[in-house]
Enzyme design. Sequence first.
Site: not given
Length: 418
Positions: A356, A140, A177
């Site tokens: 996600s 990520d 994220h």
Amino acid sequence: MRWLKILGSILMVAAFITPMYSTSAGAAVVNQEKVRVLISSKNEAVKKNVKADYGVRWDFKEKGFTTEVTEKQYIALQKNKNLKVELVEQLTLGAKPGTATGTRTVVPNDQTPWGIEAIYENPTIQTTTGGSGVKVAVLDTGTINHVDLTNNLEQCKDFTQRKSSLVYNYCNDGNGHGTHVAGTVLADGGSDGQGVYGVAPEAKLWAYKVLSDRGSGYSDDIAAAITHAADQSVALGVDVIISMSLGSSSKSSLIADAVTYAYNKGVLVIAAAGNSGPNANTIGYPGALVDAVAVAALEDVQENGTYRVADFSSRGNPDTDGDYVIVERDVEVSAPGRAIESTWYDGGYNTISGTSMATPHVSGLAAKIWALNPNLTASQLRTELQTRAKANDILGGSGAAAGDDYASGFGFPTVIAR
């Protein structure tokens, strides 16, 4: 796929790959200082010379090697009949309209957010357990030294730097994220026990930064990170789960080959289905690959007696409904993905939505199951996830139906085995 640009606060969901450049030489590299290319040749002598001339970022053996070249070099290489020159795809994060946000605070609003309560089937749960001995490689935007993650961070590697293809002991997340995803997998509440809890707080985190702080990256970096995690699993003799909350509307051969390589090495690969729903056949890659577990997103709404598949969650192929067999472009399982609170890159917490967010719930569950059953192979672990999903069918949301469906897959796997 209908992806939107990031506006204002960054509300991260599953990533998508789009070709950054045209494949024609004329317009491919306009106004670009350098481009990344995959070069292959059947003539080993020619390939060796090109490697020496341009350098190698990643070597994918018979598929070729990647490097960065100028516009003039790119055009010249394309004219060489002994070479095959392809532009490497670039990956970018997008945002979904209506994504929920929350005020970031020193302590979380909820130490066991609704997704944790749902996957544990316990609305009053205060802490979580499990995952000991299992490693979860989160590919990520990296992670930060968050108080809820520091106890579990075991590997920290950056695959995005231009000067060096792999940087050890660096994986800083300036985006949020990656930190959010990691928290859902294995946040342990912090040393003071006041933080948020993930699904498997005793698992160890391998934070592999494959996307920049801007949320963009390259398919060759992602493929290299997948291969690296698999090789580490073999070299260290440990059970590894790869968790990828990223995706693409098109299939990258580099990533596809890497996923198969990892699966054949005994690594379980779990990936987001994408955020282009509710229409059928909108699932993204690598989740759509046969050797990856594709995860759809649920929301905290009851419909027909079950949780509901979020409209934004990508759907698979309805023609394969009901067979309980995974083929390419199938959703496999579903998990909480809307309004999920977790760790954030400023050291606090944030609430965001997307497949996600669903993916790390399943990655954490897989780690918890594997720790309890260390003799399972990755294939057997995958079957166990499917079995638990079948026992918790999802009937809510567009495309959801009894049994194997193209919206929720086999269903929602939980901690409780039936």
